[in-house]
Motif scaffolding. Structure first.
Motif, PDB file in Angstrom:
ATOM      1  N   ALA A 183       0.880  -1.086   0.174  1.00  0.00           N
ATOM      2  CA  ALA A 183       0.033  -0.482  -0.406  1.00  0.00           C
ATOM      3  C   ALA A 183       0.464   1.546   0.064  1.00  0.00           C
ATOM      4  CB  ALA A 183      -1.022  -0.263   1.394  1.00  0.00           C
ATOM      5  N   SER A 184       1.820   1.733   1.295  1.00  0.00           N
ATOM      6  CA  SER A 184       2.944   2.682   0.566  1.00  0.00           C
ATOM      7  C   SER A 184       3.631   2.697  -0.334  1.00  0.00           C
ATOM      8  CB  SER A 184       3.708   1.898   2.228  1.00  0.00           C
ATOM      9  OG  SER A 184       4.820   3.183   2.096  1.00  0.00           O
ATOM     10  N   THR A 185       4.329   1.422  -1.182  1.00  0.00           N
ATOM     11  CA  THR A 185       4.509   1.953  -2.202  1.00  0.00           C
ATOM     12  C   THR A 185       3.540   2.024  -3.343  1.00  0.00           C
ATOM     13  OG1 THR A 185       6.048  -0.314  -1.095  1.00  0.00           O
ATOM     14  CG2 THR A 185       6.079   0.099  -3.998  1.00  0.00           C
ATOM     15  N   LEU A 186       2.590   0.951  -3.599  1.00  0.00           N
ATOM     16  CA  LEU A 186       1.652   1.744  -4.506  1.00  0.00           C
ATOM     17  C   LEU A 186       1.108   3.274  -4.055  1.00  0.00           C
ATOM     18  CD1 LEU A 186      -0.165  -1.349  -4.491  1.00  0.00           C
ATOM     19  CD2 LEU A 186       0.976  -0.315  -6.799  1.00  0.00           C
ATOM     20  N   ALA A 187       1.233   3.372  -3.387  1.00  0.00           N
ATOM     21  CA  ALA A 187       1.024   5.555  -3.539  1.00  0.00           C
ATOM     22  C   ALA A 187       1.464   6.491  -3.842  1.00  0.00           C
ATOM     23  CB  ALA A 187       0.849   5.494  -1.761  1.00  0.00           C
ATOM     24  N   ASN A 188       3.057   5.971  -3.699  1.00  0.00           N
ATOM     25  CA  ASN A 188       4.192   7.131  -3.976  1.00  0.00           C
ATOM     26  C   ASN A 188       4.179   6.382  -5.759  1.00  0.00           C
ATOM     27  OD1 ASN A 188       4.854   7.867  -1.478  1.00  0.00           O
ATOM     28  ND2 ASN A 188       6.234   5.927  -1.293  1.00  0.00           N
ATOM     29  N   TRP A 189       3.269   5.173  -6.128  1.00  0.00           N
ATOM     30  CA  TRP A 189       4.075   5.290  -7.590  1.00  0.00           C
ATOM     31  C   TRP A 189       2.909   6.916  -8.229  1.00  0.00           C
ATOM     32  CZ3 TRP A 189       2.746  -0.819  -8.856  1.00  0.00           C
ATOM     33  CH2 TRP A 189       5.325  -1.241  -8.352  1.00  0.00           C
ATOM     34  N   ASN A 190       2.108   7.673  -7.668  1.00  0.00           N
ATOM     35  CA  ASN A 190       0.725   8.226  -8.740  1.00  0.00           C
ATOM     36  C   ASN A 190      -0.197   7.789  -9.906  1.00  0.00           C
ATOM     37  OD1 ASN A 190       2.643  10.709  -7.416  1.00  0.00           O
ATOM     38  ND2 ASN A 190       4.359  10.786  -8.749  1.00  0.00           N
TER      39      ASN A 190
ATOM     40  N   ASN B 194      -7.403   0.861   0.039  1.00  0.00           N
ATOM     41  CA  ASN B 194      -7.476   0.352  -1.801  1.00  0.00           C
ATOM     42  C   ASN B 194      -7.786  -1.142  -1.369  1.00  0.00           C
ATOM     43  OD1 ASN B 194      -8.361   2.661  -2.904  1.00  0.00           O
ATOM     44  ND2 ASN B 194      -6.081   3.336  -3.123  1.00  0.00           N
ATOM     45  N   LEU B 195      -7.751  -2.029  -0.893  1.00  0.00           N
ATOM     46  CA  LEU B 195      -7.529  -3.017   0.128  1.00  0.00           C
ATOM     47  C   LEU B 195      -8.859  -3.620  -0.535  1.00  0.00           C
ATOM     48  CD1 LEU B 195      -6.506  -5.794   0.377  1.00  0.00           C
ATOM     49  CD2 LEU B 195      -6.548  -5.159   3.115  1.00  0.00           C
ATOM     50  N   ARG B 196      -9.024  -4.989  -1.533  1.00  0.00           N
ATOM     51  CA  ARG B 196     -10.172  -5.601  -1.399  1.00  0.00           C
ATOM     52  C   ARG B 196     -10.381  -6.875  -1.049  1.00  0.00           C
ATOM     53  NH1 ARG B 196     -12.248  -4.602  -7.265  1.00  0.00           N
ATOM     54  NH2 ARG B 196     -14.297  -5.834  -6.934  1.00  0.00           N
ATOM     55  N   ALA B 197     -10.486  -7.929  -0.673  1.00  0.00           N
ATOM     56  CA  ALA B 197     -10.604  -9.505  -0.460  1.00  0.00           C
ATOM     57  C   ALA B 197     -11.632 -10.136  -0.555  1.00  0.00           C
ATOM     58  CB  ALA B 197     -10.407  -9.700   1.028  1.00  0.00           C
TER      59      ALA B 197
END
Length: 159
Positions: free
Chosen positions: A33-40, A68-71
């Motif tokens: 989640a942290s990594t993806l948030a930084n990808w714009n 943005n987590l879906r399970a």
């Protein structure tokens, strides 16, 4: 937009098939989640719980606040491919990225592939529709190298 043009490929859906990997999943979800948030880019993380008998469902409930987590859950174990099919039917974004929690990949490893899909070929002016990658440069265990060498020697001697 012309009828032949491709749709915008801004969003990415990261799919994580999960079977009995509660501890690893608990560590991986916040990092993704942290990594993806930084990808714009718009993103979602889709986890398919493949009939786990450990605390995977509890971890997913505990991590419900991950952005943005879906399970989704399979009642019984159906396998990696079934998890991908379940996720593919549910994803919201045009770019689809998946990995198994037990593989030696880091979220940052995916950035180079994701950046590559946006590049246009200089000669033909086309963009790729599929990028596939594997981590290189990791040392294989001695047993794997020895068995591979013995197998190659067997075929050289007998074939």
């Amino acid at each position: 937009r012309s009828p032949m043009s491709k749709p915008a490929r801004d969003g990415v859906s990261v799919v994580i098939p999960a079977h009995n990997c509660a501890a690893a999943l608990d560590r991986v979800l916040p990092v993704w989640a942290s990594t993806l948030a930084n990808w714009n880019r718009q993103f979602e993380i889709v986890v398919v719980n493949d009939g786990s008998t450990d605390d995977t469902a509890t971890v997913l409930q505990k991590r419900a606040s991950v952005p943005n987590l879906r399970a989704f859950t399979h009642d019984t174990r159906r396998g990696f491919g079934a998890c991908l099919r379940t996720a593919l039917a549910q994803v919201k974004h045009p770019l689809f990225l998946y990995f198994g929690v037990d593989y030696p990949y880091l979220p940052a490893d995916s950035r180079a592939m994701l950046d590559r899909i946006d590049l246009r070929d200089e000669v033909l002016g086309k963009q790729p529709d599929l990028i596939s990658g594997a981590r290189a440069g990791t040392k294989r265990p001695f047993a794997v190298r020895a068995l591979g060498g013995a197998w190659a020697l067997f075929w050289r001697a007998f074939a």
